[in-house]
Design a protein around this motif. Structure first.
Motif, PDB file in Angstrom:
ATOM      1  N   ASP A  60       0.812  -1.224   0.000  1.00  0.00           N
ATOM      2  CA  ASP A  60       0.000   0.000   0.000  1.00  0.00           C
ATOM      3  C   ASP A  60       0.846   1.275   0.000  1.00  0.00           C
ATOM      4  OD1 ASP A  60      -2.217  -1.629   0.083  1.00  0.00           O
ATOM      5  OD2 ASP A  60      -2.633  -1.294   2.217  1.00  0.00           O
ATOM      6  N   PHE A  61       2.160   1.137   0.282  1.00  0.00           N
ATOM      7  CA  PHE A  61       3.024   2.313   0.389  1.00  0.00           C
ATOM      8  C   PHE A  61       4.121   2.341  -0.672  1.00  0.00           C
ATOM      9  CE2 PHE A  61       0.963   1.851   4.417  1.00  0.00           C
ATOM     10  CZ  PHE A  61       0.645   3.155   4.755  1.00  0.00           C
ATOM     11  N   ARG A  62       4.034   1.444  -1.631  1.00  0.00           N
ATOM     12  CA  ARG A  62       5.023   1.440  -2.706  1.00  0.00           C
ATOM     13  C   ARG A  62       4.810   2.623  -3.634  1.00  0.00           C
ATOM     14  NH1 ARG A  62       4.789  -5.039  -3.592  1.00  0.00           N
ATOM     15  NH2 ARG A  62       5.900  -5.528  -1.679  1.00  0.00           N
ATOM     16  N   ARG A  63       5.899   3.064  -4.271  1.00  0.00           N
ATOM     17  CA  ARG A  63       5.899   4.188  -5.210  1.00  0.00           C
ATOM     18  C   ARG A  63       5.492   5.499  -4.523  1.00  0.00           C
ATOM     19  NH1 ARG A  63       7.452   2.775  -9.839  1.00  0.00           N
ATOM     20  NH2 ARG A  63       6.704   4.610 -10.920  1.00  0.00           N
ATOM     21  N   LYS A  64       5.797   5.583  -3.210  1.00  0.00           N
ATOM     22  CA  LYS A  64       5.496   6.803  -2.454  1.00  0.00           C
ATOM     23  C   LYS A  64       6.746   7.345  -1.762  1.00  0.00           C
ATOM     24  CE  LYS A  64       0.708   5.585  -1.871  1.00  0.00           C
ATOM     25  NZ  LYS A  64      -0.400   5.276  -1.009  1.00  0.00           N
ATOM     26  N   GLY A  65       7.913   6.868  -2.181  1.00  0.00           N
ATOM     27  CA  GLY A  65       9.164   7.392  -1.636  1.00  0.00           C
ATOM     28  C   GLY A  65       9.651   6.737  -0.356  1.00  0.00           C
ATOM     29  N   VAL A  66       9.013   5.658   0.076  1.00  0.00           N
ATOM     30  CA  VAL A  66       9.411   4.998   1.322  1.00  0.00           C
ATOM     31  C   VAL A  66      10.817   4.412   1.190  1.00  0.00           C
ATOM     32  CG1 VAL A  66       8.888   3.102   2.927  1.00  0.00           C
ATOM     33  CG2 VAL A  66       7.039   4.520   2.020  1.00  0.00           C
ATOM     34  N   PHE A  67      11.057   3.625   0.143  1.00  0.00           N
ATOM     35  CA  PHE A  67      12.378   3.015  -0.046  1.00  0.00           C
ATOM     36  C   PHE A  67      13.434   4.097  -0.243  1.00  0.00           C
ATOM     37  CE2 PHE A  67      15.762   1.093  -2.599  1.00  0.00           C
ATOM     38  CZ  PHE A  67      16.116   0.042  -1.765  1.00  0.00           C
ATOM     39  N   LYS A  68      13.102   5.116  -1.009  1.00  0.00           N
ATOM     40  CA  LYS A  68      14.040   6.212  -1.266  1.00  0.00           C
ATOM     41  C   LYS A  68      14.454   6.887   0.051  1.00  0.00           C
ATOM     42  CE  LYS A  68      14.533  10.404  -4.032  1.00  0.00           C
ATOM     43  NZ  LYS A  68      13.879  11.302  -4.972  1.00  0.00           N
ATOM     44  N   GLY A  69      13.496   7.102   0.937  1.00  0.00           N
ATOM     45  CA  GLY A  69      13.794   7.710   2.234  1.00  0.00           C
ATOM     46  C   GLY A  69      14.710   6.839   3.077  1.00  0.00           C
ATOM     47  N   MET A  70      14.438   5.541   3.094  1.00  0.00           N
ATOM     48  CA  MET A  70      15.290   4.623   3.858  1.00  0.00           C
ATOM     49  C   MET A  70      16.684   4.558   3.249  1.00  0.00           C
ATOM     50  SD  MET A  70      12.780   1.456   4.966  1.00  0.00           S
ATOM     51  CE  MET A  70      12.415   0.944   3.290  1.00  0.00           C
ATOM     52  N   LEU A  71      16.764   4.503   1.921  1.00  0.00           N
ATOM     53  CA  LEU A  71      18.051   4.433   1.235  1.00  0.00           C
ATOM     54  C   LEU A  71      18.866   5.704   1.466  1.00  0.00           C
ATOM     55  CD1 LEU A  71      19.647   2.458  -0.477  1.00  0.00           C
ATOM     56  CD2 LEU A  71      18.686   3.536  -2.501  1.00  0.00           C
ATOM     57  N   SER A  72      18.203   6.851   1.500  1.00  0.00           N
ATOM     58  CA  SER A  72      18.904   8.118   1.775  1.00  0.00           C
ATOM     59  C   SER A  72      19.550   8.098   3.154  1.00  0.00           C
ATOM     60  CB  SER A  72      17.941   9.300   1.681  1.00  0.00           C
ATOM     61  OG  SER A  72      17.533   9.486   0.359  1.00  0.00           O
ATOM     62  N   LEU A  73      18.827   7.600   4.158  1.00  0.00           N
ATOM     63  CA  LEU A  73      19.378   7.518   5.506  1.00  0.00           C
ATOM     64  C   LEU A  73      20.536   6.517   5.545  1.00  0.00           C
ATOM     65  CD1 LEU A  73      19.220   8.460   8.432  1.00  0.00           C
ATOM     66  CD2 LEU A  73      17.587   6.623   8.847  1.00  0.00           C
ATOM     67  N   LEU A  74      20.395   5.410   4.824  1.00  0.00           N
ATOM     68  CA  LEU A  74      21.470   4.417   4.763  1.00  0.00           C
ATOM     69  C   LEU A  74      22.711   5.003   4.085  1.00  0.00           C
ATOM     70  CD1 LEU A  74      22.242   1.505   5.440  1.00  0.00           C
ATOM     71  CD2 LEU A  74      21.370   0.843   3.201  1.00  0.00           C
ATOM     72  N   GLU A  75      22.510   5.790   3.031  1.00  0.00           N
ATOM     73  CA  GLU A  75      23.638   6.450   2.357  1.00  0.00           C
ATOM     74  C   GLU A  75      24.352   7.421   3.305  1.00  0.00           C
ATOM     75  OE1 GLU A  75      22.658   6.743  -2.360  1.00  0.00           O
ATOM     76  OE2 GLU A  75      21.460   8.004  -1.029  1.00  0.00           O
ATOM     77  N   GLU A  76      23.570   8.148   4.103  1.00  0.00           N
ATOM     78  CA  GLU A  76      24.150   9.065   5.088  1.00  0.00           C
ATOM     79  C   GLU A  76      25.022   8.307   6.077  1.00  0.00           C
ATOM     80  OE1 GLU A  76      21.832  11.790   7.680  1.00  0.00           O
ATOM     81  OE2 GLU A  76      20.781  12.240   5.806  1.00  0.00           O
ATOM     82  N   LYS A  77      24.476   7.225   6.606  1.00  0.00           N
ATOM     83  CA  LYS A  77      25.207   6.401   7.577  1.00  0.00           C
ATOM     84  C   LYS A  77      26.444   5.804   6.921  1.00  0.00           C
ATOM     85  CE  LYS A  77      24.720   2.572  10.827  1.00  0.00           C
ATOM     86  NZ  LYS A  77      25.812   3.077  11.625  1.00  0.00           N
ATOM     87  N   ALA A  78      26.317   5.340   5.681  1.00  0.00           N
ATOM     88  CA  ALA A  78      27.445   4.737   4.969  1.00  0.00           C
ATOM     89  C   ALA A  78      28.558   5.756   4.763  1.00  0.00           C
ATOM     90  CB  ALA A  78      26.985   4.183   3.632  1.00  0.00           C
ATOM     91  N   SER A  79      28.202   6.962   4.395  1.00  0.00           N
ATOM     92  CA  SER A  79      29.181   8.018   4.186  1.00  0.00           C
ATOM     93  C   SER A  79      29.910   8.320   5.493  1.00  0.00           C
ATOM     94  CB  SER A  79      28.487   9.266   3.660  1.00  0.00           C
ATOM     95  OG  SER A  79      29.403  10.311   3.516  1.00  0.00           O
ATOM     96  N   PHE A  80      29.163   8.396   6.587  1.00  0.00           N
ATOM     97  CA  PHE A  80      29.745   8.647   7.898  1.00  0.00           C
ATOM     98  C   PHE A  80      30.701   7.525   8.286  1.00  0.00           C
ATOM     99  CE2 PHE A  80      29.638   8.293  12.546  1.00  0.00           C
ATOM    100  CZ  PHE A  80      30.092   9.548  12.893  1.00  0.00           C
ATOM    101  N   GLU A  81      30.347   6.281   7.931  1.00  0.00           N
ATOM    102  CA  GLU A  81      31.166   5.112   8.262  1.00  0.00           C
ATOM    103  C   GLU A  81      32.351   4.949   7.319  1.00  0.00           C
ATOM    104  OE1 GLU A  81      30.774   2.772  10.723  1.00  0.00           O
ATOM    105  OE2 GLU A  81      29.078   3.840  11.584  1.00  0.00           O
ATOM    106  N   GLY A  82      32.411   5.754   6.250  1.00  0.00           N
ATOM    107  CA  GLY A  82      33.515   5.650   5.302  1.00  0.00           C
ATOM    108  C   GLY A  82      33.273   4.661   4.173  1.00  0.00           C
TER     109      GLY A  82
END
Length: 101
Positions: A60-82
């Protein structure tokens, strides 16, 4: 309103850390990513990388930016972790086998 929270937890393997991100809508979970931050042996590369083990978004929540939001936070954490490299294998839909009646 959608929000994403992340938890990190160590693994028994040296140099690895697992991370779980959960997206919620009004307090109800609507998506999740489980990822692993790891270092390969120096013979391959010295870069840290992120392997996304599992990712799911409620239909019910697909194609509404949910995965994109989670991936953005993961990218932030990944960048911080090197980490500079992501590994993602995809299965678009998983069907459960029919159960005998």
């Amino acid at each position: 309103m959608q929000s994403v929270v992340a938890w990190a937890f160590p693994t028994s393997a040296p140099g690895k850390e697992r991370c779980c991100l959960v997206a919620t809508q009004s307090g109800t979970p609507v998506g999740m990513i489980i990822a692993q931050f790891a270092s390969r042996p120096p013979i391959y590369t010295t870069e840290r990388m992120v392997e996304i083990d599992s990712a799911v978004v409620h239909p019910d929540f697909r194609r509404k930016g949910v995965f994109k939001g989670m991936l953005s936070l993961l990218e932030e954490k990944a960048s911080f972790e090197g980490s500079r490299r992501f590994i993602l294998s995809c299965i678009t839909e998983m069907k459960m086998p029919s159960m005998p009646t």
